[in-house]
Design an enzyme around this catalytic site. Structure first.
Site, short mmCIF file in Angstrom:
data_model
loop_
_atom_site.label_atom_id
_atom_site.label_comp_id
_atom_site.label_asym_id
_atom_site.label_seq_id
_atom_site.Cartn_x
_atom_site.Cartn_y
_atom_site.Cartn_z
N SER A 124 0.84 -1.20 0.00
CA SER A 124 0.00 0.00 0.00
C SER A 124 0.88 1.25 0.00
CB SER A 124 -0.85 -0.02 1.27
OG SER A 124 -1.40 1.24 1.52
N TYR A 148 -1.81 -0.66 10.69
CA TYR A 148 -2.03 -1.24 9.36
C TYR A 148 -0.83 -0.97 8.46
CZ TYR A 148 -3.67 -1.58 4.56
OH TYR A 148 -3.76 -1.89 3.23
N LYS A 152 2.09 -3.60 6.68
CA LYS A 152 2.49 -3.69 5.27
C LYS A 152 4.00 -3.49 5.13
CE LYS A 152 -1.48 -4.42 3.38
NZ LYS A 152 -1.75 -5.76 2.83
N1 LIG Z 1 -8.83 -1.40 -0.64
C1 LIG Z 1 -7.83 -0.56 -0.44
O1 LIG Z 1 -8.03 0.66 -0.38
C2 LIG Z 1 -6.41 -1.06 -0.32
C3 LIG Z 1 -5.34 -0.16 -0.47
C4 LIG Z 1 -4.04 -0.64 -0.36
C5 LIG Z 1 -3.82 -2.00 -0.09
N2 LIG Z 1 -4.88 -2.84 0.07
C6 LIG Z 1 -4.62 -4.24 0.39
O2 LIG Z 1 -5.15 -5.06 -0.63
C7 LIG Z 1 -5.60 -6.28 -0.09
C8 LIG Z 1 -7.02 -6.54 -0.51
O3 LIG Z 1 -7.82 -5.46 -0.06
P1 LIG Z 1 -9.38 -5.40 -0.33
O4 LIG Z 1 -9.75 -3.97 -0.43
O5 LIG Z 1 -9.75 -6.31 -1.43
O6 LIG Z 1 -9.92 -5.97 1.06
P2 LIG Z 1 -11.06 -7.03 1.35
O7 LIG Z 1 -11.30 -7.02 2.81
O8 LIG Z 1 -12.22 -6.82 0.45
O9 LIG Z 1 -10.34 -8.39 0.92
C9 LIG Z 1 -9.48 -9.09 1.79
C10 LIG Z 1 -9.93 -10.54 1.77
O10 LIG Z 1 -9.09 -11.31 2.63
C11 LIG Z 1 -9.91 -12.19 3.39
N3 LIG Z 1 -9.17 -12.49 4.62
C12 LIG Z 1 -8.86 -11.64 5.64
N4 LIG Z 1 -8.13 -12.28 6.57
C13 LIG Z 1 -7.96 -13.55 6.11
C14 LIG Z 1 -7.30 -14.70 6.63
N5 LIG Z 1 -6.66 -14.68 7.81
N6 LIG Z 1 -7.32 -15.84 5.91
C15 LIG Z 1 -7.97 -15.89 4.73
N7 LIG Z 1 -8.62 -14.84 4.19
C16 LIG Z 1 -8.61 -13.68 4.88
C17 LIG Z 1 -11.21 -11.42 3.62
O11 LIG Z 1 -12.30 -12.27 3.90
C18 LIG Z 1 -11.37 -10.72 2.28
O12 LIG Z 1 -12.08 -11.51 1.35
C19 LIG Z 1 -5.42 -6.18 1.43
O13 LIG Z 1 -4.21 -6.82 1.77
C20 LIG Z 1 -5.31 -4.70 1.66
O14 LIG Z 1 -4.55 -4.39 2.79
C21 LIG Z 1 -6.17 -2.41 -0.05
#
Ligand SMILES: NC(=O)c1ccc[n+]([C@@H]2O[C@H](COP(=O)([O-])OP(=O)(O)OC[C@H]3O[C@@H](n4cnc5c(N)ncnc54)[C@H](O)[C@@H]3O)[C@@H](O)[C@H]2O)c1
Length: 342
Positions: A124, A148, A152
């Site tokens: 991120s 958070y 990362k």
């Molecule tokens: N959405 C954003 O703004 C953003 C920005 C930067 C980075 N990210 C990163 O991208 C990734 C995906 O983000 P997103 O927005 O799709 O989030 P999201 O919550 O929609 O998706 C994350 C998925 O991981 C699953 N999950 C969580 N913990 C778990 C575990 N212990 N075992 C198995 N599954 C698990 C959740 O059920 C979910 O389906 C994350 O790592 C997040 O930190 C997201």
């Protein structure tokens, strides 16, 4: 390639899995559904005409994870699973470090054991903390301002250390800026449980009457209209970049070895007021607004220099803010309360 996508039922993961299938790869979703629904996988199948394999599994269950990898014959892993709410991470640091750090450790250990060492990691732009200048390049100083962000930062460091010890690892650290929008078909999007934390999902909740007004935190920043500036990227552009990153890691160029860091943004910043205007245009109504003081820790402006990704991956974000808002709104209208309401 046969690709394992952790968190593949989530917002970004579901788009990544669809992009993998569209590019002719095979995908297996691993998810504990703590923040997603199995219906997302069904929706991917409808969209792509091909159902990805789906395994309900928690990354903290290391035995189950290892058993899956042993039997899977995978060519690579895209690791998206984790917890992502900054404010929640401040209130629940143990839960966040456990999910994001221990989950990643378990995954790496299991991968190492089965000799699978090709990994794309969801990092991120939070790892840049408060940038000294914009646009931000991958060489900018890193740090974090909340648990958070630190999780990362630490996983990035873990992956660098693993690759230093074992040159067989091929790793991509993808630093996302602000993913928004939904699949242009309206079939995949973000499931927002309760009150949304991020700007565009909040605007959708205002447009549907679930929130009374669009909150602007601070209109006295040193920016042209006084509101904060971020680099919003369409989630489908973002998904395609994952496929490219994995393909580059699997190729036979100098880029296939070692650890590579790529910014994924458009390179253009938009202010909060510009985002509100784009969303108003998309949903054809004006949204009530409320200005509140700046939130602690928020920065005035951050946007990416995405030129390294353009050069190395042959990838560039194509969709503009209007399309992000239109696609987000289309998804929201079709699924007012997520997949179960579609
Ligand atoms: N959405 C954003 O703004 C953003 C920005 C930067 C980075 N990210 C990163 O991208 C990734 C995906 O983000 P997103 O927005 O799709 O989030 P999201 O919550 O929609 O998706 C994350 C998925 O991981 C699953 N999950 C969580 N913990 C778990 C575990 N212990 N075992 C198995 N599954 C698990 C959740 O059920 C979910 O389906 C994350 O790592 C997040 O930190 C997201």
């Amino acid at each position: 390639m046969r690709v394992l996508a952790t968190g593949g039922a989530g917002y970004i993961g579901s788009h990544v899995v669809a992009a993998l299938l569209e590019a002719g790869h095979e995908a297996t979703v691993v998810d504990n559904f703590s923040n997603s629904s199995p219906l997302a996988v069904a929706s991917i199948a409808e969209l792509c005409g091909h159902r990805p394999q789906c395994v309900e599994l928690d990354l903290l269950d290391v035995d189950a994870l290892e058993a899956l990898l042993q039997g899977g014959d995978f060519d690579g892993v895209i690791h998206l699973a984790g917890l992502k709410a900054v404010g929640e991470s401040v209130a629940q640091p143990l839960r966040y470090y456990e999910a994001n750090l221990c989950g990643s450790l378990n995954l790496c250990r299991a991968m190492q054991r089965v000799g699978l060492r090709r990994l794309v990691f969801s990092s991120s732009a939070t790892v840049y903390g408060e940038p000294q200048s914009v646009p931000v390049t991958e060489d900018a100083p890193t740090g974090a301002t909340n648990p958070y962000g630190w999780s990362k930062y630490m996983v990035e460091q873990l992956l660098r250390d693993i690759a230093t010890a074992d040159a067989g690892w091929h790793t991509a650290l993808l630093r996302y800026f602000n993913p928004v929008g939904a699949h242009p078909s309206g079939r995949l999007g973000e499931e927002t449980r309760g009150e949304a934390a991020n700007l565009m999902p909040r605007l959708a909740q205002v447009a549907t009457g679930r929130l009374p007004n669009a909150t602007i935190y601070g209109d006295d920043y040193p920016t042209p209209d006084g509101t904060g500036i971020r680099d919003y990227i369409h989630v489908w552009d973002l998904a395609i970049a994952h496929v490219r990153a994995l393909e580059v890691l699997a190729g036979d160029t100098a880029l296939s070895a070692g650890v590579h860091t790529w910014n994924l943004g458009t390179g253009r910043g938009y202010s909060v007021r510009e985002v509100i205007a784009a969303f108003e245009q998309a949903c054809s109504r004006s949204l009530p607004q409320q200005v509140l003081p700046r939130r602690p820790g928020d920065i005035a402006a951050i946007y990416a220099d995405p030129s390294r990704a353009e050069r190395d991956l042959g990838w560039r974000a194509k969709r503009d803010l209007v399309q992000m808002a239109q696609d987000h709104w289309r998804w929201q209208q079709g699924h007012p309360a997520g997949y179960e309401d579609g």
